[in-house]
Design a protein around this motif. Structure first.
Motif, PDB file in Angstrom:
ATOM      1  N   UNK A 421       0.717  -1.239  -0.216  1.00 21.63           N
ATOM      2  CA  UNK A 421      -0.115   0.088   0.080  1.00 21.63           C
ATOM      3  C   UNK A 421       0.807   1.425  -0.133  1.00 21.63           C
ATOM      4  N   UNK A 422       1.869   1.392  -0.785  1.00 18.78           N
ATOM      5  CA  UNK A 422       2.608   2.521  -0.999  1.00 18.78           C
ATOM      6  C   UNK A 422       2.055   3.400  -2.288  1.00 18.78           C
ATOM      7  N   UNK A 423       1.273   4.764  -1.617  1.00 20.64           N
ATOM      8  CA  UNK A 423       0.694   5.580  -2.753  1.00 20.64           C
ATOM      9  C   UNK A 423       1.520   6.561  -2.945  1.00 20.64           C
ATOM     10  N   UNK A 424       1.998   6.558  -4.461  1.00 20.38           N
ATOM     11  CA  UNK A 424       2.993   7.271  -4.867  1.00 20.38           C
ATOM     12  C   UNK A 424       2.346   8.273  -5.933  1.00 20.38           C
ATOM     13  N   UNK A 425       2.205   9.367  -5.566  1.00 24.62           N
ATOM     14  CA  UNK A 425       1.650  10.414  -6.400  1.00 24.62           C
ATOM     15  C   UNK A 425       2.326  11.596  -6.492  1.00 24.62           C
ATOM     16  N   UNK A 426       2.323  11.988  -7.945  1.00 24.07           N
ATOM     17  CA  UNK A 426       2.884  13.528  -8.163  1.00 24.07           C
ATOM     18  C   UNK A 426       4.217  13.627  -7.561  1.00 24.07           C
ATOM     19  N   UNK A 427       5.234  12.969  -7.908  1.00 21.32           N
ATOM     20  CA  UNK A 427       6.646  13.098  -7.741  1.00 21.32           C
ATOM     21  C   UNK A 427       7.569  13.276  -9.099  1.00 21.32           C
ATOM     22  N   UNK A 428       8.631  13.940  -8.913  1.00 23.09           N
ATOM     23  CA  UNK A 428       9.405  14.336  -9.971  1.00 23.09           C
ATOM     24  C   UNK A 428      10.864  13.662  -9.652  1.00 23.09           C
ATOM     25  N   UNK A 429      11.130  12.654 -10.658  1.00 18.30           N
ATOM     26  CA  UNK A 429      12.464  11.867 -10.487  1.00 18.30           C
ATOM     27  C   UNK A 429      13.184  12.138 -11.759  1.00 18.30           C
ATOM     28  N   UNK A 430      14.322  12.804 -11.505  1.00 19.43           N
ATOM     29  CA  UNK A 430      15.564  12.873 -12.673  1.00 19.43           C
ATOM     30  C   UNK A 430      16.809  12.289 -12.333  1.00 19.43           C
ATOM     31  N   UNK A 431      17.015  11.287 -13.382  1.00  9.99           N
ATOM     32  CA  UNK A 431      18.151  10.372 -13.274  1.00  9.99           C
ATOM     33  C   UNK A 431      17.923   9.738 -11.952  1.00  9.99           C
ATOM     34  N   UNK A 432      16.829   9.124 -11.525  1.00 12.45           N
ATOM     35  CA  UNK A 432      16.560   8.527 -10.337  1.00 12.45           C
ATOM     36  C   UNK A 432      15.362   7.248 -10.444  1.00 12.45           C
ATOM     37  N   UNK A 604       0.933  16.803 -13.420  1.00 14.83           N
ATOM     38  CA  UNK A 604       1.996  15.759 -13.536  1.00 14.83           C
ATOM     39  C   UNK A 604       3.128  16.298 -12.660  1.00 14.83           C
ATOM     40  N   UNK A 605       3.846  15.478 -11.995  1.00 12.58           N
ATOM     41  CA  UNK A 605       5.015  15.889 -11.272  1.00 12.58           C
ATOM     42  C   UNK A 605       4.625  16.732  -9.915  1.00 12.58           C
ATOM     43  N   UNK A 606       5.825  16.966  -9.336  1.00 13.94           N
ATOM     44  CA  UNK A 606       5.930  17.578  -7.723  1.00 13.94           C
ATOM     45  C   UNK A 606       5.228  18.810  -7.663  1.00 13.94           C
TER      46      UNK A 606
END
Length: 609
Positions: A421-432, A604-606
């Motif tokens: 139950x990891x809720x992963x919303x609206x993050x920005x990942x750059x080279x990660x 979209x994104x953080x």
């Protein structure tokens, strides 16, 4: 090629001051942040008024008089003396200067605070000013305060001894003009950057000429310890301390220790409630900067750097809030075979909130790690950069919300292992990249015994949500962006996908790969020998599993602008890019924690437009 060069310049491009300006008003651990008040990350320069307390206010200074009552700033007592006197409701006001002291015990709910704008520093070393030259390049002193130690019993010596010799686990430390040295295994290994301890003869050797240099050696194990047993003739209460404006530095063991000493297998941290740190600095520590078993712990606007096993270690504690802190450069002795993390939230900590922090420059460590049996955590609006392992790690735990974070140049932005139950919303990942993985750990008790029994069972490690995230890879990284894995021998046993929802994400590569093209996603379970299939576009995943990725976008060899002005460190999306995604509405409770209006259009994104 112009846009490719813009993206290539990203590693290490973000100066500190950009992260020191954000807008937030705190109401409580579980209430929203409102981005309308300028704040600063790390300690805030301020002039403290005397605290409003119900008890007595004591003044102390580095050169105080133990015979003094300490009732005024002009006639302070000593810090050692006042710790024997205080009871709950009292306050200790520290005049500025360096207090070379430690192992101060107390068991009451007291306030420990700087005097006005002065800078009190608790330092765990004494000055070593008597040296004898052994030969050219080697000096020795006698030293009575030594802290020999060793690794934990689960540490695999055979596998790690070559990279991490046993002397690294001793807790002594030597500083030359404020810079720490690394330990050596013999006098033959000593050079200008190292020291050697002869425990049989109580001697310390250095390779730096001490003439004209400030040489400091650890002499006190801890700075302060809020214990849960009787001390100084007082029975402990359940109130944690309030600590403001203090610097703790150069201690060999845990610098500030709140609560018990165990891992609280069957309880939470309720022996101490309401601990608070504000505007404190923790630095140059060789185990743990701050360890706490304390419900309702708050750490705000602190700077934690040059630490080793953990910067902050919270165990079995409910309703914790860590916000606006800087966590930097953990595992300074470069231990291998250990599990270092700049922040570790461990063992049945419920409702911990880690929000609006800077987590950066961890070349030998993880960033923030929820580990074992934790519930209902929030990792919100953090900036995580240059982390060699995992920027955010969620292991053997259930129900976490990860939203509004920016990850830059981390080996793994998000690592979810044997969790649910990891809720992963609206993050920005750059080279990660993102790694979601499960295995059979928990079928039997493992190295830590009870450790694996506190989280979701083997068949329960799924139901993750991955929505509205933006992932960008430049020509510096050719790994899959997302990996959802499990061992091949478990393919028939674990047939449910890791995710319940995987959609509305945007994946961007700023280059076209020569030769073998890297996969977008490594996906398990899949019915083949490896139990894994590589998908090269979001459309391929959707064709295989129509419930996933129908509104995802994958862009290869992208030549446009993603952000408004990446050179000005803005992670707000450019107008041209906004229209390329298909975001869905983020749940209102997640937007609330992010400080975003529920009326805001989907994004979209953080960073909300």
């Amino acid at each position: 090629m112009k846009s490719q060069l813009r993206m290539k310049s990203m590693p290490g491009f973000i100066p500190l001051w950009m992260f020191l300006l954000m807008f937030v008003t705190l109401k409580s651990c579980t209430q929203p942040v409102e981005k309308d008040t300028e704040i600063v990350y790390g300690p805030i320069e301020k002039t403290y008024q005397l605290p409003d307390v119900s008890g007595t206010i004591y003044f102390v200074s580095p050169n105080g008089d133990a015979a003094s009552v300490g009732s005024s700033a002009d006639a302070p007592t000593t810090i050692e003396e006042v710790f024997t006197r205080v009871v709950s409701g009292d306050a200790i006001i520290l005049r500025g200067g360096t207090y070379r002291t430690g192992d101060l015990l107390f068991n009451q709910g007291v306030t420990i605070q700087a005097y006005r704008d002065e800078k009190p520093v608790l330092n765990g070393t004494l000055v070593a000013d008597s040296w004898t030259m052994v030969n050219d390049g080697l000096w020795v002193t006698d030293w009575e305060y030594l802290f020999p130690a060793g690794p934990e019993d689960w540490w695999n010596e055979e596998r790690n001894i070559e990279q991490t010799p046993l002397h690294r686990f001793n807790n002594d430390a030597v500083f030359v003009d404020g810079d720490f040295l690394q330990s050596a295994g013999s006098t033959d290994e000593v050079d200008e950057g190292t020291y050697y301890v002869d425990y049989d003869e109580n001697r310390i050797y250095i390779g730096t000429n001490p003439e004209g240099r400030l040489i400091e050696i650890t002499a006190f194990r801890k700075a302060i310890h809020r214990v849960i047993y009787p001390v100084h003739g007082k029975t402990p209460d359940d109130r944690g301390p309030v600590i403001r404006g203090i610097t703790f530095t150069q201690y060999p063991d845990t610098m500030v220790h709140i609560g018990g000493v165990g891992l609280a297998i069957d309880q939470h941290g309720r022996d101490v409630v309401g601990t608070k740190f504000e505007n404190c600095t923790f630095s140059n520590n060789f185990r743990i900067a701050m360890f706490a078993l304390s419900d309702s712990l708050v750490m705000r606007n602190c700077n934690v750097y040059n630490t080793n096993a953990e910067g902050v270690y919270v165990v079995a504690s409910n309703d914790v809030l860590l916000e606006r802190n800087i966590f930097e450069n953990n595992n300074i002795e470069q231990w291998t075979g250990f599990y270092p993390s700049s922040v570790k939230i461990f063992n049945q900590s419920h409702r911990a909130v880690v929000r609006e922090n800077l987590v950066r420059n961890h070349a030998h460590s993880n960033g923030v790690w929820w580990d074992v049996g934790n519930l209902d955590g929030f990792f919100i609006n953090n900036h995580v950069e240059n982390v060699a392992h995992s920027g955010f790690f969620h292991e053997i735990s259930d129900r976490i919300t990860v939203a509004g974070n920016v990850f830059v140049n981390c080996d793994q932005s998000i690592f979810v292992l044997n969790a649910a139950n990891a809720k992963i919303y609206n993050n920005t990942m750059i080279n990660s990249k993102v790694n979601i993985r499960r295995d059979s750990r928990g079928d039997q008790l493992g190295t830590f015994g009870w450790h694996v029994t506190l989280g979701p069972g083997v068949e329960e490690r799924d139901r993750h949500i991955f929505v509205n995230n933006l992932m960008i890879m430049t020509e510096d990284n050719d790994s899959p962006m997302v990996m959802a894995g499990q061992p091949s021998h478990m393919c028939d046993r674990l047939t449910t996908p890791h995710f319940s929802i995987f959609n509305n994400n945007v994946f961007v590569r700023y280059y076209d790969v020569e030769g073998d093209k890297p996969a977008l996603i490594d996906w398990s379970p899949y019915s083949n020998e490896e139990c894994m299939r590589k998908f090269y576009t979001s459309a391929e995943l959707n064709e295989f599993l129509p419930q996933f990725s129908s509104e995802c976008i994958y862009i290869d060899n992208f030549e446009g602008d993603v952000f408004v002005d990446i050179n000005d460190n803005s992670f707000k999306l450019s107008n041209d890019f906004v229209g390329l995604g298909n975001p869905t509405k983020t749940p209102e409770e997640v937007l609330t924690m992010m400080g975003v209006s529920a009326d805001k259009e989907a994004f979209i994104g953080a960073v909300a437009p």
